[in-house]
Design a protein around this motif. Structure first.
Motif, PDB file in Angstrom:
ATOM      1  N   UNK A 134       0.781  -1.093   0.024  1.00 51.53           N
ATOM      2  CA  UNK A 134      -0.187   0.024   0.102  1.00 51.53           C
ATOM      3  C   UNK A 134       0.752   1.302   0.230  1.00 51.53           C
ATOM      4  N   UNK A 135       2.012   1.082   0.853  1.00 46.69           N
ATOM      5  CA  UNK A 135       2.831   2.390   0.846  1.00 46.69           C
ATOM      6  C   UNK A 135       3.476   2.449  -0.466  1.00 46.69           C
ATOM      7  N   UNK A 136       4.004   1.671  -1.137  1.00 51.16           N
ATOM      8  CA  UNK A 136       4.600   1.655  -2.533  1.00 51.16           C
ATOM      9  C   UNK A 136       3.613   2.036  -3.343  1.00 51.16           C
ATOM     10  N   UNK A 137       2.253   1.651  -3.301  1.00 52.45           N
ATOM     11  CA  UNK A 137       1.034   2.436  -4.437  1.00 52.45           C
ATOM     12  C   UNK A 137       1.211   3.735  -4.189  1.00 52.45           C
ATOM     13  N   UNK A 138       0.867   4.017  -2.821  1.00 57.38           N
ATOM     14  CA  UNK A 138       0.828   5.712  -2.528  1.00 57.38           C
ATOM     15  C   UNK A 138       1.974   6.492  -3.168  1.00 57.38           C
ATOM     16  N   UNK A 139       3.277   5.849  -3.051  1.00 57.75           N
ATOM     17  CA  UNK A 139       4.604   6.486  -3.366  1.00 57.75           C
ATOM     18  C   UNK A 139       4.385   6.472  -5.080  1.00 57.75           C
ATOM     19  N   UNK A 140       3.917   5.537  -5.760  1.00 61.54           N
ATOM     20  CA  UNK A 140       4.047   5.357  -7.203  1.00 61.54           C
ATOM     21  C   UNK A 140       2.921   6.593  -7.837  1.00 61.54           C
ATOM     22  N   UNK A 141       1.973   6.838  -6.969  1.00 62.22           N
ATOM     23  CA  UNK A 141       1.125   7.754  -7.677  1.00 62.22           C
ATOM     24  C   UNK A 141       1.109   9.281  -6.838  1.00 62.22           C
ATOM     25  N   UNK A 142       2.325   9.384  -6.378  1.00 59.91           N
ATOM     26  CA  UNK A 142       2.537  10.520  -5.717  1.00 59.91           C
ATOM     27  C   UNK A 142       1.593  11.104  -4.626  1.00 59.91           C
ATOM     28  N   UNK A 143       1.055  10.199  -4.183  1.00 64.73           N
ATOM     29  CA  UNK A 143       0.106  10.783  -2.718  1.00 64.73           C
ATOM     30  C   UNK A 143       0.961  10.572  -1.600  1.00 64.73           C
ATOM     31  N   UNK A 144       2.033  11.458  -1.343  1.00 65.34           N
ATOM     32  CA  UNK A 144       3.071  11.303  -0.319  1.00 65.34           C
ATOM     33  C   UNK A 144       2.269  11.579   1.134  1.00 65.34           C
ATOM     34  N   UNK A 145       1.137  12.572   0.864  1.00 61.15           N
ATOM     35  CA  UNK A 145       0.560  12.914   2.247  1.00 61.15           C
ATOM     36  C   UNK A 145      -0.021  11.828   3.093  1.00 61.15           C
ATOM     37  N   UNK A 146      -0.365  10.692   2.381  1.00 60.23           N
ATOM     38  CA  UNK A 146      -0.670   9.389   3.024  1.00 60.23           C
ATOM     39  C   UNK A 146       0.391   8.814   3.741  1.00 60.23           C
ATOM     40  N   UNK A 147       1.397   8.664   3.142  1.00 61.82           N
ATOM     41  CA  UNK A 147       2.721   8.374   3.755  1.00 61.82           C
ATOM     42  C   UNK A 147       3.156   9.137   5.094  1.00 61.82           C
ATOM     43  N   UNK A 148       3.095  10.370   4.759  1.00 61.11           N
ATOM     44  CA  UNK A 148       3.069  11.478   6.157  1.00 61.11           C
ATOM     45  C   UNK A 148       2.272  11.112   6.994  1.00 61.11           C
ATOM     46  N   UNK A 149       0.848  10.931   6.702  1.00 59.88           N
ATOM     47  CA  UNK A 149      -0.094  10.783   7.810  1.00 59.88           C
ATOM     48  C   UNK A 149       0.085   9.355   8.323  1.00 59.88           C
ATOM     49  N   UNK A 150       0.447   8.255   7.788  1.00 57.92           N
ATOM     50  CA  UNK A 150       0.739   7.035   8.404  1.00 57.92           C
ATOM     51  C   UNK A 150       1.883   7.120   9.367  1.00 57.92           C
ATOM     52  N   UNK A 151       2.960   7.740   9.064  1.00 55.90           N
ATOM     53  CA  UNK A 151       4.199   8.179   9.979  1.00 55.90           C
ATOM     54  C   UNK A 151       3.579   9.070  11.299  1.00 55.90           C
TER      55      UNK A 151
END
Length: 588
Positions: free
Chosen positions: A150-167
């Motif tokens: 899921x993280x790799x998918x967010x990264x691939x579509x440049x949805x970085x805010x979700x990675x930040x939100x998860x952290x």
């Protein structure tokens, strides 16, 4: 706005202009309670909290705005959010976005307002149940494959805010989790994305105690990329034990850290460990060490590693039976020869640069000498000419001759003092021998004990008396006479001088000389070793000719040494001296 609200707002503004911020906040809080359906006072209160660095309280007030505004007023929230984003740290904004996401997911806002939120602020607020499910799964390493996907998918579509939100979710949660693997992966992604502050916050939350070498390397590496080692210095105890237990990856980062921190002794030890342990059988590591030595202008060490790499290459050929065909050189041999050419060219350039520096220093020295010597000589000449005119006119008297001779003696004394300052450098009576560095320094302080005591200046000398140098002890002592006298003039009274003597490597002596005086202004760092440069009054009788540090620099050059000011030292001045002598020159 109603008249009453306008009056209150004006009074709050007046208090803010007078610097009475707490009174203004108190009045604004009261007004917010008095007018609970008005977004103005929560916005104003949030702005005051933000300006005072109270970001969490500001965020809470801004969230209240969402509950009070109409869709057409959404720009009020947008402006507040953007200002907070400019002032608050990155990890806090991730937490704030997480809070906004929760408000959206609760579906407490009107549909039109939610649409405007998603449209104006972007996908980072388009929270869905999939994110919440991923955040919950991220608490257990048994879900590692699914979470990483899921993280790799967010990264691939440049949805970085979700990675930040998860952290941010993981940083702020209080319950225990079994997610070391997921945490490590998330830290790696954040570093790749350049979110260093957030990654370091996640490390601090999830990785204590810091025993994993992978995490230690990540901490040092991200601090290097940030050009700020504050976090590493706070959470890691980078001492001798730390260096001794490090592997190559940590040593690699420590080289950069010790250079930045001007910790020369630790840098030498790290390079030595890299050479004696990591580079003994690894060609890539040996090449890395070779490049480090070149970047540090340690050309003799680089030459030694160069020969070591060639031996490793030859051994590798013999082991695998790889022989040259038709006289063609291997890629590694061509690369090594190319590097050897670059090494020699760099050495020549540095030698030329050092020669130019010495010639410029000599030019400035002669220029300064011409001025310093010329003045008393001119005074003597004019005094004699004046007396000659008196003789011709028959107006000379015995007392005039006495005055003339006294003036000549004063001027020749001035010349003698100036020339005496150079006697340690130019004296042909140098007597080479082996001497203890600590004993030599101690004798200097002994000679100056009365003056030090008179100014109430204490001192401490640390280091083994077994550390010794080969050369003229009297000449070497002049280094410390000049440094101590400089410190005494800077500190004046109630001061302290600390000297540390060590031998971090064979044939290497390191000396730290520090005082707690006012320090040297940064704009003078490049000038203090130039001849005749001084910040002191030359007529004070306490030096001021601008020769002390220039003489120190020259004497240390004779001992194959260097001196530099520690730019990171606070609370005074600290000089770092390193002396590299040929075999048999330095004994420990």
């Amino acid at each position: 706005m109603y008249e009453e609200q306008k009056a209150i707002a004006a009074e709050i503004t007046g208090l803010r202009n007078l610097g009475m911020m707490e009174d203004a906040i108190g009045m604004c809080q009261k007004a917010a309670r008095q007018f609970p359906n008005d977004s103005f006072f929560p916005k104003l209160l949030g702005d005051m909290y933000r300006q005072g660095g109270r970001f969490e309280e500001a965020a809470e007030e801004y969230l209240k705005i969402l509950q009070l505004i109409q869709p057409s007023q959404f720009q009020i929230f947008i402006k507040a959010y953007r200002k907070l984003e400019q002032n608050a740290p990155e990890h806090f904004m991730c937490w704030f976005r997480d809070r906004i996401m929760m408000v959206l997911e609760a579906e407490e806002l009107p549909e039109e307002l939610r649409k405007r939120m998603n449209f104006l602020l972007g996908s980072e607020f388009a929270l869905d149940k999939n994110f919440l499910n991923t955040a919950e799964q991220a608490n257990d390493d048994r879900n590692r494959a699914a979470v990483q996907k899921e993280i790799e998918k967010w990264e691939s579509i440049q949805d970085i805010s979700r990675i930040e939100a998860l952290a941010t979710y993981k940083i702020n949660q209080t319950r225990e989790s079994n997610s070391k693997g997921i945490d490590t992966f998330l830290i790696q992604r954040l570093e790749k994305l350049g979110r260093y502050d957030l990654a370091l916050s996640l490390i601090e939350k999830t990785k204590k105690p810091y025993t994993e070498k992978l995490i230690i390397v990540a901490i040092l590496r991200m601090c290097r990329k940030k050009a700020d080692y504050t976090f590493a210095e706070r959470v890691l105890q980078i001492d001798e034990k730390f260096i001794e237990s490090s592997d190559f990856n940590i040593q690699y980062e420590l080289v950069y850290y010790f250079q930045t921190a001007n910790r020369g002794e630790e840098l030498e030890k790290t390079l030595r460990l890299m050479r004696d342990r990591s580079a003994t059988s690894s060609i890539p590591i040996a090449r890395t060490l070779y490049n480090f030595y070149l970047s540090l202008s340690k050309f003799e060490e680089a030459q030694s590693i160069y020969e070591h790499i060639r031996n490793l290459e030859q051994n590798q050929k013999n082991e695998y039976g790889q022989h040259k065909k038709h006289g063609t050189k291997s890629r590694s041999e061509v690369q090594l020869e190319s590097e050897q050419f670059v090494w020699q060219r760099m050495k020549d350039l540095v030698s030329d640069q050092e020669h130019n520096r010495q010639m410029i220093a000599l030019r400035d020295l002669l220029k300064g000498f011409s001025h310093e010597l010329g003045q008393p000589i001119t005074n003597i000449r004019y005094a004699i000419q004046l007396h000659q005119r008196k003789i011709k006119r028959g107006k000379d008297a015995p007392e005039d001759l006495e005055t003339l001779l006294s003036d000549i003696l004063v001027q020749t004394d001035r010349l003698g003092v100036l020339l005496a300052r150079f006697s340690p450098v130019v004296s042909p009576k140098n007597e080479a021998g082996t001497f203890s560095v600590r004993d030599c320094v101690s004798r200097v302080f002994g000679d100056l004990e009365t003056r030090l005591h008179g100014q109430n200046i204490t001192y401490r000398i640390d280091g083994s008396p077994e550390i010794s140098l080969q050369g003229d002890q009297v000449q070497f002592s002049q280094v410390f006479y000049n440094l101590v006298l400089n410190s005494m003039q800077a500190v004046e009274k109630d001061g302290r001088i600390d000297i540390g003597i060590s031998a971090p490597a064979h044939n290497m002596v390191t000396i730290e000389f520090a005082d707690n005086g006012p320090g040297i202004p940064e704009e003078y760092y490049q000038k203090i070793f130039e001849p005749f440069f001084s910040t002191k009054d030359p007529t004070s009788g306490n030096g001021g000719e601008g020769l002390g540090l220039y003489i120190v620099w020259n004497i240390l050059k004779m001992f194959n040494g260097t001196i530099q000011i520690d730019k990171n030292f606070r609370g005074g001045t600290r000089f770092l001296i390193q002396i590299q002598q040929t075999k048999g020159g330095t004994q420990v």
